[in-house]
Design a protein around this motif. Sequence first.
Motif, PDB file in Angstrom:
ATOM      1  N   ALA A 230      -1.732  -2.316  -5.788  1.00 46.78           N
ATOM      2  CA  ALA A 230      -2.843  -2.019  -6.696  1.00 46.78           C
ATOM      3  C   ALA A 230      -3.908  -1.144  -6.049  1.00 46.78           C
ATOM      4  O   ALA A 230      -4.544  -0.329  -6.734  1.00 46.78           O
ATOM      5  N   ALA A 231      -4.120  -1.281  -4.760  1.00 45.70           N
ATOM      6  CA  ALA A 231      -5.207  -0.557  -4.088  1.00 45.70           C
ATOM      7  C   ALA A 231      -5.121   0.961  -4.251  1.00 45.70           C
ATOM      8  O   ALA A 231      -6.123   1.590  -4.614  1.00 45.70           O
TER       9      ALA A 231
ATOM     10  N   VAL B 143       0.843  -1.202   0.000  1.00 47.41           N
ATOM     11  CA  VAL B 143       0.000   0.000   0.000  1.00 47.41           C
ATOM     12  C   VAL B 143       0.878   1.250   0.000  1.00 47.41           C
ATOM     13  O   VAL B 143       0.635   2.193  -0.764  1.00 47.41           O
ATOM     14  N   CYS B 144       1.903   1.257   0.833  1.00 44.10           N
ATOM     15  CA  CYS B 144       2.799   2.417   0.881  1.00 44.10           C
ATOM     16  C   CYS B 144       3.511   2.621  -0.460  1.00 44.10           C
ATOM     17  O   CYS B 144       3.600   3.750  -0.954  1.00 44.10           O
ATOM     18  N   THR B 145       3.991   1.549  -1.049  1.00 44.54           N
ATOM     19  CA  THR B 145       4.652   1.653  -2.352  1.00 44.54           C
ATOM     20  C   THR B 145       3.662   2.100  -3.419  1.00 44.54           C
ATOM     21  O   THR B 145       3.988   2.917  -4.280  1.00 44.54           O
ATOM     22  N   GLY B 146       2.446   1.597  -3.372  1.00 46.42           N
ATOM     23  CA  GLY B 146       1.418   1.995  -4.325  1.00 46.42           C
ATOM     24  C   GLY B 146       1.033   3.462  -4.193  1.00 46.42           C
ATOM     25  O   GLY B 146       0.794   4.144  -5.194  1.00 46.42           O
TER      26      GLY B 146
ATOM     27  N   SER C 161       3.218 -13.644   0.505  1.00 44.49           N
ATOM     28  CA  SER C 161       3.616 -12.281   0.843  1.00 44.49           C
ATOM     29  C   SER C 161       3.754 -11.449  -0.415  1.00 44.49           C
ATOM     30  O   SER C 161       3.380 -10.269  -0.432  1.00 44.49           O
ATOM     31  N   ALA C 162       4.262 -12.038  -1.469  1.00 45.11           N
ATOM     32  CA  ALA C 162       4.412 -11.312  -2.735  1.00 45.11           C
ATOM     33  C   ALA C 162       3.050 -10.961  -3.317  1.00 45.11           C
ATOM     34  O   ALA C 162       2.858  -9.853  -3.830  1.00 45.11           O
ATOM     35  N   LEU C 163       2.103 -11.882  -3.223  1.00 46.13           N
ATOM     36  CA  LEU C 163       0.755 -11.599  -3.724  1.00 46.13           C
ATOM     37  C   LEU C 163       0.075 -10.498  -2.916  1.00 46.13           C
ATOM     38  O   LEU C 163      -0.611  -9.640  -3.474  1.00 46.13           O
ATOM     39  N   ARG C 164       0.266 -10.512  -1.621  1.00 46.13           N
ATOM     40  CA  ARG C 164      -0.301  -9.447  -0.786  1.00 46.13           C
ATOM     41  C   ARG C 164       0.361  -8.109  -1.098  1.00 46.13           C
ATOM     42  O   ARG C 164      -0.293  -7.075  -1.091  1.00 46.13           O
TER      43      ARG C 164
END
Length: 178
Positions: A150-151, A111-114, A141-144
Amino acid sequence: PLYPYLAGFWMRVFGETWRSAHAFSALLTIGAMLLICRFVYHYLRPAGLAWQVSGAATAALLFGLNALVVQFGTIAQPYALCLFFLTAGFTLAAAMEESSHPDWLSLASGVCTGVSIGASLLSAPAAPITLIWISRARSSSALRFLAGCAAPLLPFAWLLARHPRSTWFDVVTYQLRY
């Protein structure tokens, strides 16, 4: 497209002035510096308290006195937002190694990276680098992490669905060409 919305919210609360916008960026830059200090302090724990304090102070000085950080971290542009959220994403990804809930930390890191990518595409290379680092732990973890990335980009997807040509030019083509 996230930076204008966040800056607009900030200015609605604290006033529509350039000083308010610069204060928003300065506080985000200070937040990034505090995250860096916390990271260094935490990971120098085996070396002892004296090294922890001096290492964290050195990290703060090296970061805070960097000419590019001073120049671009305090102006009303998305750089400080990117800096803060990239630093937060990194510290969350690094904390996965010692956590009993690494999947949730990878989601928060995503989320932070997104958010950082949503503020400026200049921070997009951080996502695959962090993804590679996280995926060495577990694939879930990679999928999360990817779901978290994406969010924050959903507003971009909504704009792209409504006006594909102008949105693509405004966000992607303009950044790549000019």
